[in-house]
Design an enzyme around this catalytic site. Structure first.
Site, short mmCIF file in Angstrom:
data_model
loop_
_atom_site.label_atom_id
_atom_site.label_comp_id
_atom_site.label_asym_id
_atom_site.label_seq_id
_atom_site.Cartn_x
_atom_site.Cartn_y
_atom_site.Cartn_z
N SER A 75 -14.76 -10.58 122.75
CA SER A 75 -15.68 -11.19 123.58
C SER A 75 -16.97 -11.54 122.71
CB SER A 75 -16.40 -10.05 124.53
OG SER A 75 -15.47 -9.56 125.36
N HIS A 85 -10.53 -16.66 124.86
CA HIS A 85 -11.45 -15.86 125.67
C HIS A 85 -11.05 -15.67 127.14
CE1 HIS A 85 -15.49 -13.75 126.71
NE2 HIS A 85 -14.69 -13.05 126.56
N GLU A 121 -12.21 -19.87 127.40
CA GLU A 121 -13.09 -20.31 126.15
C GLU A 121 -12.21 -20.10 124.87
OE1 GLU A 121 -17.83 -19.08 126.30
OE2 GLU A 121 -16.34 -17.44 126.04
N ASN A 146 -20.67 -15.31 127.35
CA ASN A 146 -21.33 -13.87 127.04
C ASN A 146 -22.77 -14.11 126.39
OD1 ASN A 146 -19.16 -12.66 128.49
ND2 ASN A 146 -18.33 -11.98 126.38
N1 LIG Z 1 -13.21 -6.21 130.08
C1 LIG Z 1 -13.70 -7.36 130.39
O1 LIG Z 1 -14.06 -7.83 131.31
C2 LIG Z 1 -13.24 -8.21 129.19
C3 LIG Z 1 -13.47 -9.81 129.14
C4 LIG Z 1 -13.06 -10.62 128.29
C5 LIG Z 1 -12.68 -9.93 126.77
N2 LIG Z 1 -12.77 -8.74 127.03
C6 LIG Z 1 -12.10 -8.27 125.64
O2 LIG Z 1 -10.69 -7.88 125.71
C7 LIG Z 1 -10.43 -6.67 124.95
C8 LIG Z 1 -10.01 -5.68 125.51
O3 LIG Z 1 -10.79 -5.07 126.42
P1 LIG Z 1 -10.35 -4.40 127.56
O4 LIG Z 1 -11.41 -4.28 128.83
O5 LIG Z 1 -9.09 -4.69 127.97
O6 LIG Z 1 -10.40 -2.93 126.97
P2 LIG Z 1 -9.42 -1.59 127.47
O7 LIG Z 1 -10.38 -0.34 126.83
O8 LIG Z 1 -9.29 -1.61 128.96
O9 LIG Z 1 -8.10 -1.67 126.78
C9 LIG Z 1 -7.90 -1.68 125.23
C10 LIG Z 1 -6.48 -1.14 125.06
O10 LIG Z 1 -6.22 -1.28 123.49
C11 LIG Z 1 -5.56 -0.35 123.28
N3 LIG Z 1 -5.54 -0.04 121.79
C12 LIG Z 1 -6.54 0.56 121.22
N4 LIG Z 1 -6.27 0.50 119.94
C13 LIG Z 1 -5.04 -0.05 119.45
C14 LIG Z 1 -4.13 0.04 118.66
N5 LIG Z 1 -4.62 0.22 117.18
N6 LIG Z 1 -2.87 -0.88 118.79
C15 LIG Z 1 -2.55 -1.03 120.03
N7 LIG Z 1 -3.57 -0.93 121.10
C16 LIG Z 1 -4.45 -0.44 120.90
C17 LIG Z 1 -5.96 0.79 124.04
O11 LIG Z 1 -4.88 1.91 124.12
C18 LIG Z 1 -6.27 0.17 125.38
O12 LIG Z 1 -5.05 0.27 126.27
C19 LIG Z 1 -12.05 -6.38 124.00
O13 LIG Z 1 -11.96 -7.28 122.86
C20 LIG Z 1 -12.93 -7.05 124.96
O14 LIG Z 1 -14.01 -7.25 124.37
C21 LIG Z 1 -12.78 -7.80 127.74
#
Ligand SMILES: NC(=O)c1ccc[n+]([C@@H]2O[C@H](COP(=O)([O-])OP(=O)(O)OC[C@H]3O[C@@H](n4cnc5c(N)ncnc54)[C@H](O)[C@@H]3O)[C@@H](O)[C@H]2O)c1
Length: 298
Positions: A119, A140, A152, A190
């Protein structure tokens, strides 16, 4: 479109959405997560989403089964070796992402495009891990991924044209309108959204309105589909804080200072919908109420 197989790293909220969207469009999707519990949770949440589509008459039961058949869960990152595109969607933490990039570099085929769904973290800095940074790009997505029609494309300083073409083709194939952003903290959306959500936390801290009134204000007054506090609960309070910290650290302006309440909420485990409590407490029956712990704060 040349992409046949997409490998997603992290089967959390975003990773699951990407996997579901990829498989729904007829491509092979592989999901890797270190946590077995998360892999199971992801599998169940995708099945539940698809069942809802069937119940609404938007998908046939046999199509649902075909989508699920196209999704594979794996416990080893080395399984990315035959993927055309690898998309990283683990926690918003640079150290974790860098260690993942090093692993991908070991196993992914040379011509595979590698993307991050970060993000806010610099695509140029993550890309510098690769021997060939031209293959690395930001893809993104927005949540919930299967429903939000924007992606994005983030171009790092060393991202190559081929990676931009393949990422845009895949995004469009997934039903997204793609916009190209330069590698500045928060990219396009963002950079505007996350400070606005942070501002809503200051309003909560100062009790300028109640939790429900703050959300109501933006929904009724500006026609937003969700209030800022509801939206932060959906995005994840930890993700909101992590992005604010990147904006503050990289840009340096005090206007990007994360609200203290965001830090306190993360420390308290009030991470939003994914754990059932954030600004609101979420009940099994689908109802919610303001988090009573936040109402006690004076
Ligand atoms: N939440 C949102 O609305 C959103 C929107 C756009 C982008 N993002 C980005 O997407 C990414 C993930 O966000 P999210 O909301 O899905 O988080 P989340 O916490 O729901 O999921 C993250 C996952 O990564 C896994 N993980 C952690 N370390 C790991 C590793 N070393 N190897 C493999 N898996 C691992 C965890 O077990 C978890 O299932 C982040 O970079 C976030 O900034 C989030």
């Amino acid at each position: 479109m040349d992409v046949k197989k997409v490998f997603v790293i992290g089967a959390g909220f975003m990773g699951s959405g990407i996997v579901e969207n990829v498989a729904a469009k007829g491509l092979e999707a592989v999901a890797y997560d270190i946590s077995e519990q998360q892999r199971e949770r992801s599998r169940k949440s995708i099945a539940k989403n698809l069942e809802k589509q069937v119940a609404k008459g938007r998908l046939k039961a046999e199509e649902k089964d075909a989508v699920l058949d196209r999704i594979e869960y794996v416990s080893e990152i080395s399984a990315c070796k035959d993927a055309d595109v690898v998309i990283e969607a683990v926690a918003e933490n640079k150290d974790i992402k860098v260690s993942i990039m090093k692993e991908i570099e070991k196993y992914a085929k040379e011509e595979a495009v590698i993307a991050s769904n970060t993000s806010s973290i610099s695509i140029t800095s993550l890309g510098s891990v690769f021997q060939n940074p031209e293959r690395f790009i930001g893809m993104h997505f927005f949540s919930p991924v299967p429903r939000i029609p924007l992606m994005e494309i983030v171009r790092g300083y060393q991202t190559g044209e081929r990676a931009i073409k393949i990422a845009s083709d895949l995004g469009e194939y997934m039903g997204k309108t793609c916009i190209l952003a330069q590698d500045e903290p928060g990219f396009i959306v963002n950079r505007m959204l996350i400070p606005m959500l942070n501002e809503a936390c200051f309003l909560v801290e100062r009790k300028i309105g109640s939790i429900e009134e703050i959300d109501m204000g933006m929904k009724m007054g500006l026609n937003h589909p969700m209030g800022p506090l509801e939206l932060m609960d959906m995005i994840g309070i930890d993700v909101e804080l992590a992005v604010m910290e990147v904006l503050h650290e990289e840009i340096g302006d005090s206007k990007y200072r994360p609200a203290i309440s965001l830090k306190r909420m993360v420390d308290s485990g009030f991470l939003g919908r994914k754990v059932g409590v954030g600004f609101y407490v979420y009940h099994e029956d689908g109802t919610k109420e303001p988090n009573p712990k936040l109402l006690e704060i004076r």
